[in-house]
Scaffold this active site. Structure first.
Site, PDB file in Angstrom:
ATOM      1  N   HIS A 134       0.889  -1.177  -0.074  1.00  0.00           N
ATOM      2  CA  HIS A 134       0.148   0.106   0.007  1.00  0.00           C
ATOM      3  C   HIS A 134       0.821   1.296  -0.157  1.00  0.00           C
ATOM      4  CE1 HIS A 134      -3.371  -2.827   1.226  1.00  0.00           C
ATOM      5  NE2 HIS A 134      -4.044  -1.697   0.679  1.00  0.00           N
ATOM      6  N   LYS A 138      -0.756   4.887   4.340  1.00  0.00           N
ATOM      7  CA  LYS A 138      -1.491   3.963   5.302  1.00  0.00           C
ATOM      8  C   LYS A 138      -0.885   3.734   6.618  1.00  0.00           C
ATOM      9  CE  LYS A 138      -4.161  -0.114   4.909  1.00  0.00           C
ATOM     10  NZ  LYS A 138      -5.209   0.303   5.066  1.00  0.00           N
TER      11      LYS A 138
END
Length: 239
Positions: A134, A138
């Site tokens: 990600h 995040k």
């Protein structure tokens, strides 16, 4: 429909764009800097709230909406130690709460594929592992999607009891490697390895639009219903 946005980062802005394109209006855009503005909104000013904020804010945001009588769709991960409390509050307030670790229709089809493969791998002598990638913004690791995938493997494969976050490795568990790089929307790879070969399935998101559309569709579906819901409930309705 009047939608309250809780969290107005990149995801919130994408949800706003899709909601407006689908003919809805935005009742408010709430972030840390203006959270007090929620107090000026009455029950009839909001048809549904969509919550994509942060793990630190999600619990209080969901609690506030349920007590206010607003149906709420939540996509924030990293707060699930409070999930039982939220579900009890939803029941006590006769409210409407929709949670998914991932709102992409493609990811939810991937969840089903993952469980089917895990079942097929029973007794075949393969070691399961996972990699999730990600963007650097995040905050939680592993991702909520990765945890859902790992729980799916454990539910269907007798050799897997649960998950561990790398570098921790323990027999009987699926190890999840969480990588954070650039602006990657989300990639999840399930891997089964043996001495003779490797089997992989993967899902790669190209942008945030699929997640945002799923959240808006969920918000369209939720008002008028009472209880705790998830993507399986929505997909049954769409089948």
């Amino acid at each position: 429909m009047k939608i309250l946005l809780l969290g107005y980062g990149k995801m919130g802005k994408t949800i706003e764009k899709i909601a407006l394109e689908r003919g809805h209006s935005i009742a408010g855009k709430i972030d840390l800097q203006n959270r007090s503005e929620m107090d000026s909104l009455g029950k009839d000013d909001v048809d549904v709230a969509i919550e994509f904020s942060s793990p630190e804010s999600a619990y209080s945001n969901i609690t506030y909406c349920l007590k206010k009588g607003w149906p709420i769709v939540c996509g924030t991960t990293g707060w699930l130690e409070h999930r039982t409390e939220i579900e009890q509050l939803c029941k006590a307030e006769q409210g409407s709460f929709f949670y998914a670790s991932n709102y992409s229709i493609g990811v939810n089809l991937f969840f089903r594929l993952n469980r089917h493969l895990a079942k097929l791998m029973n007794g075949q002598g393969y070691q399961a592992s996972m990699t999730e990638i990600h963007h650097i913004h995040k905050l939680d690791a592993p991702s909520g999607t990765a945890i859902t995938l790992a729980e799916g493997v454990a539910a269907e494969n007798k050799a897997v009891q649960g998950w561990k976050l790398a570098p921790e490795i323990e027999g009987g568990f699926i190890t999840i490697t969480a990588e954070r790089e650039g602006e990657v929307p989300g990639t999840h790879i399930i891997r089964y390895e043996s001495d003779v070969d490797t089997i992989e399935i993967s899902h790669t998101a190209h942008n945030r639009a699929g997640f945002a559309l799923g959240a808006v569709v969920s918000a369209e579906w939720l008002p008028g219903k009472q209880g705790v819901f998830g993507m399986d409930d929505l997909l049954k309705n769409l089948d």
